[in-house]
Design a protein around this motif. Structure first.
Motif, short mmCIF file in Angstrom:
data_model
loop_
_atom_site.label_atom_id
_atom_site.label_comp_id
_atom_site.label_asym_id
_atom_site.label_seq_id
_atom_site.Cartn_x
_atom_site.Cartn_y
_atom_site.Cartn_z
N GLY A 106 0.88 -1.20 0.19
CA GLY A 106 0.07 0.05 -0.03
C GLY A 106 0.65 1.21 0.03
N LEU A 107 2.19 1.32 0.15
CA LEU A 107 2.88 2.42 0.30
C LEU A 107 3.65 2.46 -1.01
CD1 LEU A 107 4.65 2.18 3.66
CD2 LEU A 107 2.37 3.42 2.88
N LEU A 108 3.76 3.83 -1.61
CA LEU A 108 4.41 3.97 -2.89
C LEU A 108 6.06 4.08 -2.66
CD1 LEU A 108 2.50 7.11 -4.16
CD2 LEU A 108 2.31 4.71 -4.89
N THR A 109 6.90 3.52 -3.58
CA THR A 109 8.12 3.64 -3.41
C THR A 109 8.67 4.99 -3.93
OG1 THR A 109 8.52 1.09 -3.58
CG2 THR A 109 10.57 2.40 -3.64
N THR A 110 8.49 6.03 -3.27
CA THR A 110 9.10 7.45 -3.79
C THR A 110 9.08 8.36 -2.72
OG1 THR A 110 8.83 9.14 -5.20
CG2 THR A 110 6.57 8.27 -4.28
N TYR A 111 10.00 9.24 -2.81
CA TYR A 111 10.12 10.08 -1.58
C TYR A 111 8.86 11.13 -1.51
CZ TYR A 111 11.42 14.10 1.29
OH TYR A 111 11.50 15.08 2.57
N TYR A 112 8.42 11.55 -2.81
CA TYR A 112 7.58 12.60 -2.96
C TYR A 112 6.47 12.45 -3.69
CZ TYR A 112 5.60 17.33 -3.91
OH TYR A 112 4.72 18.41 -4.01
N ASP A 113 5.21 12.34 -3.30
CA ASP A 113 4.26 12.01 -4.00
C ASP A 113 3.37 13.41 -4.10
OD1 ASP A 113 2.35 10.57 -5.77
OD2 ASP A 113 0.89 10.55 -4.01
N PRO A 114 3.04 13.86 -5.46
CA PRO A 114 2.26 15.16 -5.41
C PRO A 114 0.86 14.98 -5.20
CG PRO A 114 3.62 14.64 -7.44
CD PRO A 114 3.68 13.54 -6.67
N GLN A 115 0.47 13.38 -5.27
CA GLN A 115 -1.14 13.43 -4.74
C GLN A 115 -0.95 13.35 -3.27
OE1 GLN A 115 -3.19 10.76 -7.46
NE2 GLN A 115 -1.44 11.04 -8.78
N GLY A 116 0.29 13.37 -2.51
CA GLY A 116 0.18 12.97 -1.02
C GLY A 116 -0.14 11.61 -0.62
N ARG A 117 -0.06 10.86 -1.43
CA ARG A 117 -0.10 9.45 -0.87
C ARG A 117 0.98 8.79 -0.10
NH1 ARG A 117 -1.30 7.08 -6.86
NH2 ARG A 117 0.50 8.53 -7.02
N PRO A 118 0.80 8.13 0.90
CA PRO A 118 1.56 7.47 1.61
C PRO A 118 2.78 6.80 0.93
CG PRO A 118 -0.34 6.22 2.08
CD PRO A 118 -0.58 7.31 1.09
N THR A 119 4.27 7.13 1.65
CA THR A 119 5.19 6.47 0.79
C THR A 119 6.09 5.70 1.92
OG1 THR A 119 7.15 8.10 1.26
CG2 THR A 119 5.43 8.64 -0.41
N VAL A 120 6.88 4.83 1.22
CA VAL A 120 7.85 4.09 2.30
C VAL A 120 8.63 5.07 3.19
CG1 VAL A 120 8.08 2.23 0.58
CG2 VAL A 120 9.64 4.09 0.33
N TYR A 121 8.97 6.20 3.00
CA TYR A 121 9.68 7.05 3.94
C TYR A 121 8.99 7.38 5.05
CZ TYR A 121 13.21 7.51 0.29
OH TYR A 121 14.07 7.27 -0.49
N GLY A 122 7.72 7.07 5.06
CA GLY A 122 7.07 7.31 6.37
C GLY A 122 7.32 5.96 7.41
N CYS A 123 8.00 4.98 6.92
CA CYS A 123 8.39 3.97 7.74
C CYS A 123 9.83 4.20 8.17
CB CYS A 123 8.45 2.61 7.03
SG CYS A 123 6.95 1.97 6.40
N LEU A 124 10.50 5.22 7.62
CA LEU A 124 11.84 5.39 8.07
C LEU A 124 11.88 6.53 9.26
CD1 LEU A 124 13.56 5.17 4.51
CD2 LEU A 124 13.17 3.28 6.10
N PRO A 125 12.92 6.31 9.99
CA PRO A 125 13.13 7.29 11.03
C PRO A 125 14.02 8.34 10.46
CG PRO A 125 14.54 5.34 11.34
CD PRO A 125 13.58 4.95 10.37
#
Ligand code: URA
Length: 339
Positions: A106-125
């Motif tokens: 369910g997470l995108l492998t990108t740092y920045y998604d212009p549509q604001g969808r959740p990305t893998v970076y939300g899992c990283l400290p």
């Protein structure tokens, strides 16, 4: 200082850039002699985001060059001399960082998604240095995703060049026959005409009208596992990556990250050298099959080859530098996701 464009040359200048260059304009790199490139391209090469997303990031005022916010994606930049930061964090740091994440689906492998969808970076400290993902996993796919700020490590494991093994567990609809498994092993022709390299394909278990497969690939075309399974008539309903070269997902909890050990990093580099040789043998086998297949059904060797690109980046920090003593999570700021 790391140099750009040695192994992955920058794109050729377009006509306008050539004109500016020959006129001694900003793109000429005149003066310092150091290479200059457009800011969005530099960020994309550093793995911050795709070129398009990097442009959006810049326009949003989240990127600074030499301490000053820059909203011009086309600004000529000397990446070797000018400090770049995104969201206030420097894009590069001296200490090498390597980590493994159990990416939730369910997470995108990108740092920045212009549509604001959740990305893998939300899992990283936030650990103090920029990291980019080593290859990508589709949003619905879960499993092992590596991050680093070491471009050599990233190139080695992510691209198709070295052909490091990636192992997936896929749950597909229906019962997979021995003949279909054999086709997956020898290579299938995808819907765009690309003929896949030989792969490992083993059944794990089968029940309730579905089958779990273990697939071992040495290449990474876009959504390749899903497309390979479809090519033999089975839709993937669940997909998880469990190994990249010598690095295993193991018991890493869902949604959490850990530092790689020094031994894992060393083994990964060693695996690249070995894999490159094996990949060349596989290519020769495919070429041989293509030449000898004649009018055989489904032969279709050759076809388009597209390179899967790298994704995004972000800072993480000192606790995630590679260490032999750390096999567990150092930082549990990661989110728990349900599967
Ligand atoms: N193959 C796929 O189909 N998806 C992934 O995310 C990785 C490999």
């Amino acid at each position: 200082m790391r140099r750009f464009g040695k192994r992955q040359p920058w794109r050729r200048r377009n006509e306008g850039e050539e004109a500016r260059a020959s006129a001694g304009g900003r793109g000429a790199g005149a003066g310092s002699g150091r290479p200059r490139h457009e800011l969005a391209r530099v960020l994309s090469k550093l793995g911050v985001a795709s070129r398009t997303d990097a442009e959006a990031l810049i326009r949003a005022g989240r990127v600074a060059v030499a301490g000053a916010v820059c909203r011009e994606p086309g600004r000529w930049t000397e990446p070797e001399a000018e400090e770049l930061s995104v969201d206030g964090r420097p894009v590069r740091s001296a200490a090498k960082v390597y980590l493994a994440l159990y990416k939730p689906s369910g997470l995108l492998t990108t740092y920045y998604d212009p549509q604001g969808r959740p990305t893998v970076y939300g899992c990283l400290p936030d650990l103090g240095t920029w990291v980019f993902p080593v290859g990508r996993l589709d949003a619905p796919t879960s499993g092992l995703l590596l991050f680093t700020n070491d471009t050599r490590f990233g190139d080695c494991l992510a691209g198709d060049r070295y052909g490091v093994e990636k192992v997936y567990e896929a749950k597909v609809k229906g019962v997979v026959t021995a003949e279909e498994l054999e086709r997956l092993r020898t290579g299938v022709t995808l819907e765009d005409g690309y003929r896949t390299l030989p792969a490992g394909a083993e059944p794990i278990k089968s029940n309730d009208g579905s089958t779990w497969l273990r697939l071992t690939l040495r290449e990474g075309k876009n959504r390749q596992v899903r497309r390979m399974c479809l090519a033999v008539g089975h839709e993937v309903v669940k997909l998880r990556r469990v190994r990249i070269g010598p690095i295993e997902l193991g018991g890493l909890p869902y949604g959490q990250a850990r530092a790689l050990t020094e031994a894992e990093v060393a083994r990964a580099f060693a695996a690249c050298a070995q894999s490159e040789k094996k990949k060349e043998q596989d290519r020769s086998a495919v070429r041989g099959r293509g030449a000898g297949a004649g009018a055989g059904a489904g032969a279709g060797a050759g076809g388009a080859t597209r390179r899967a690109g790298n994704g995004a980046s972000r800072r993480v920090g000192s606790g995630y530098a590679s260490t032999d003593s750390n096999k567990t999570n150092r930082n549990n700021k990661t989110k728990k996701h349900s599967s």
